[in-house]
Design a protein around this motif. Structure first.
Motif, PDB file in Angstrom:
ATOM      1  N   LYS A  56      -2.940  -2.236  -6.506  1.00 62.32           N
ATOM      2  CA  LYS A  56      -1.553  -1.854  -6.232  1.00 62.32           C
ATOM      3  C   LYS A  56      -0.839  -1.571  -7.535  1.00 62.32           C
ATOM      4  O   LYS A  56      -0.967  -2.320  -8.497  1.00 62.32           O
ATOM      5  N   ASN A  57      -0.107  -0.476  -7.574  1.00 64.61           N
ATOM      6  CA  ASN A  57       0.751  -0.153  -8.699  1.00 64.61           C
ATOM      7  C   ASN A  57       2.183  -0.205  -8.194  1.00 64.61           C
ATOM      8  O   ASN A  57       2.672   0.743  -7.575  1.00 64.61           O
ATOM      9  N   SER A  58       2.847  -1.319  -8.435  1.00 64.86           N
ATOM     10  CA  SER A  58       4.185  -1.506  -7.884  1.00 64.86           C
ATOM     11  C   SER A  58       5.192  -0.551  -8.498  1.00 64.86           C
ATOM     12  O   SER A  58       6.133  -0.109  -7.835  1.00 64.86           O
ATOM     13  N   ALA A  59       4.998  -0.201  -9.744  1.00 61.22           N
ATOM     14  CA  ALA A  59       5.932   0.709 -10.410  1.00 61.22           C
ATOM     15  C   ALA A  59       5.926   2.088  -9.763  1.00 61.22           C
ATOM     16  O   ALA A  59       6.920   2.802  -9.786  1.00 61.22           O
ATOM     17  N   GLU A  60       4.784   2.451  -9.182  1.00 56.84           N
ATOM     18  CA  GLU A  60       4.657   3.761  -8.545  1.00 56.84           C
ATOM     19  C   GLU A  60       4.658   3.673  -7.028  1.00 56.84           C
ATOM     20  O   GLU A  60       4.441   4.674  -6.350  1.00 56.84           O
ATOM     21  N   ASN A  61       4.891   2.458  -6.474  1.00 61.08           N
ATOM     22  CA  ASN A  61       4.879   2.281  -5.014  1.00 61.08           C
ATOM     23  C   ASN A  61       3.601   2.836  -4.395  1.00 61.08           C
ATOM     24  O   ASN A  61       3.652   3.529  -3.371  1.00 61.08           O
ATOM     25  N   THR A  62       2.481   2.537  -5.004  1.00 60.21           N
ATOM     26  CA  THR A  62       1.220   3.111  -4.555  1.00 60.21           C
ATOM     27  C   THR A  62       0.139   2.047  -4.462  1.00 60.21           C
ATOM     28  O   THR A  62       0.054   1.167  -5.320  1.00 60.21           O
ATOM     29  N   VAL A  63      -0.657   2.157  -3.421  1.00 59.36           N
ATOM     30  CA  VAL A  63      -1.836   1.317  -3.256  1.00 59.36           C
ATOM     31  C   VAL A  63      -3.058   2.219  -3.340  1.00 59.36           C
ATOM     32  O   VAL A  63      -3.041   3.353  -2.828  1.00 59.36           O
ATOM     33  N   TYR A  64      -4.095   1.718  -3.963  1.00 59.27           N
ATOM     34  CA  TYR A  64      -5.310   2.501  -4.152  1.00 59.27           C
ATOM     35  C   TYR A  64      -6.499   1.827  -3.463  1.00 59.27           C
ATOM     36  O   TYR A  64      -6.523   0.612  -3.270  1.00 59.27           O
ATOM     37  N   LEU A  65      -7.468   2.647  -3.132  1.00 64.29           N
ATOM     38  CA  LEU A  65      -8.756   2.131  -2.683  1.00 64.29           C
ATOM     39  C   LEU A  65      -9.815   2.863  -3.496  1.00 64.29           C
ATOM     40  O   LEU A  65     -10.081   4.047  -3.259  1.00 64.29           O
ATOM     41  N   GLN A  66     -10.387   2.168  -4.456  1.00 58.40           N
ATOM     42  CA  GLN A  66     -11.476   2.721  -5.256  1.00 58.40           C
ATOM     43  C   GLN A  66     -12.772   2.486  -4.509  1.00 58.40           C
ATOM     44  O   GLN A  66     -13.118   1.344  -4.199  1.00 58.40           O
ATOM     45  N   MET A  67     -13.477   3.566  -4.216  1.00 51.94           N
ATOM     46  CA  MET A  67     -14.704   3.479  -3.441  1.00 51.94           C
ATOM     47  C   MET A  67     -15.876   3.960  -4.291  1.00 51.94           C
ATOM     48  O   MET A  67     -15.911   5.126  -4.702  1.00 51.94           O
ATOM     49  N   ASN A  68     -16.798   3.076  -4.560  1.00 45.27           N
ATOM     50  CA  ASN A  68     -17.985   3.381  -5.366  1.00 45.27           C
ATOM     51  C   ASN A  68     -19.235   3.252  -4.524  1.00 45.27           C
ATOM     52  O   ASN A  68     -19.241   2.597  -3.481  1.00 45.27           O
ATOM     53  N   PHE A  69     -20.317   3.871  -5.002  1.00 47.39           N
ATOM     54  CA  PHE A  69     -21.612   3.797  -4.321  1.00 47.39           C
ATOM     55  C   PHE A  69     -21.463   4.124  -2.833  1.00 47.39           C
ATOM     56  O   PHE A  69     -21.941   3.391  -1.972  1.00 47.39           O
ATOM     57  N   LEU A  70     -20.801   5.224  -2.573  1.00 50.76           N
ATOM     58  CA  LEU A  70     -20.521   5.611  -1.202  1.00 50.76           C
ATOM     59  C   LEU A  70     -21.797   5.926  -0.434  1.00 50.76           C
ATOM     60  O   LEU A  70     -22.779   6.442  -0.994  1.00 50.76           O
ATOM     61  N   LYS A  71     -21.749   5.603   0.853  1.00 54.40           N
ATOM     62  CA  LYS A  71     -22.885   5.822   1.750  1.00 54.40           C
ATOM     63  C   LYS A  71     -22.447   6.742   2.888  1.00 54.40           C
ATOM     64  O   LYS A  71     -21.249   6.805   3.220  1.00 54.40           O
TER      65      LYS A  71
END
Length: 122
Positions: free
Chosen positions: A72-87
């Motif tokens: 979460k980046n509160s300064a930018e009002n943004t939540v992220y989902l980093q997805m690695n090793f995708l299947k």
């Protein structure tokens, strides 16, 4: 009330990475528990990850644990989902969700985004 807009979906090969973003429009964004869900064709929507607003506790489904990270980046009002090793089985529409009262898999989130498509090719 909060509006959520997801972005960052797309087509990626198996083993690759994507980062989804969820932009929230709310002055009280800091106090919202945030989560990601996904829904594959012909399947029910399922919990992916969540993050509590207070201590930042993160929870993940077993299927994505150790591959996905919610932040979460509160300064930018943004939540992220980093997805690695995708299947290929990660292919789904991914939804961002928010709630003031509860957090985690069992929470009935009040606010939802429109979703972003993630397709993983084999």
């Amino acid at each position: 009330q909060v509006q959520l807009v997801e972005s960052g979906g797309g087509l990626v090969q198996a083993g690759g990475s994507l980062r989804l973003s969820c932009a929230a429009s709310a002055r009280t964004f800091l106090r919202y528990n945030m989560a990601w869900f996904r829904q594959a064709p012909g399947k029910e929507r399922e919990f992916v990850a969540s993050r509590s607003w207070d201590i930042g506790f993160a929870a993940y489904s077993d299927s994505v644990k150790d591959r996905f990270t919610i932040s979460k980046n509160s300064a930018e009002n943004t939540v992220y989902l980093q997805m690695n090793f995708l299947k290929p089985e990660d292919t789904a529409v991914y939804y961002c969700a928010a709630d003031l009262r509860c957090s985690g898999k069992g929470c009935s989130y009040d606010y939802w985004g429109q979703g972003t498509q993630v397709t993983v090719s084999s």
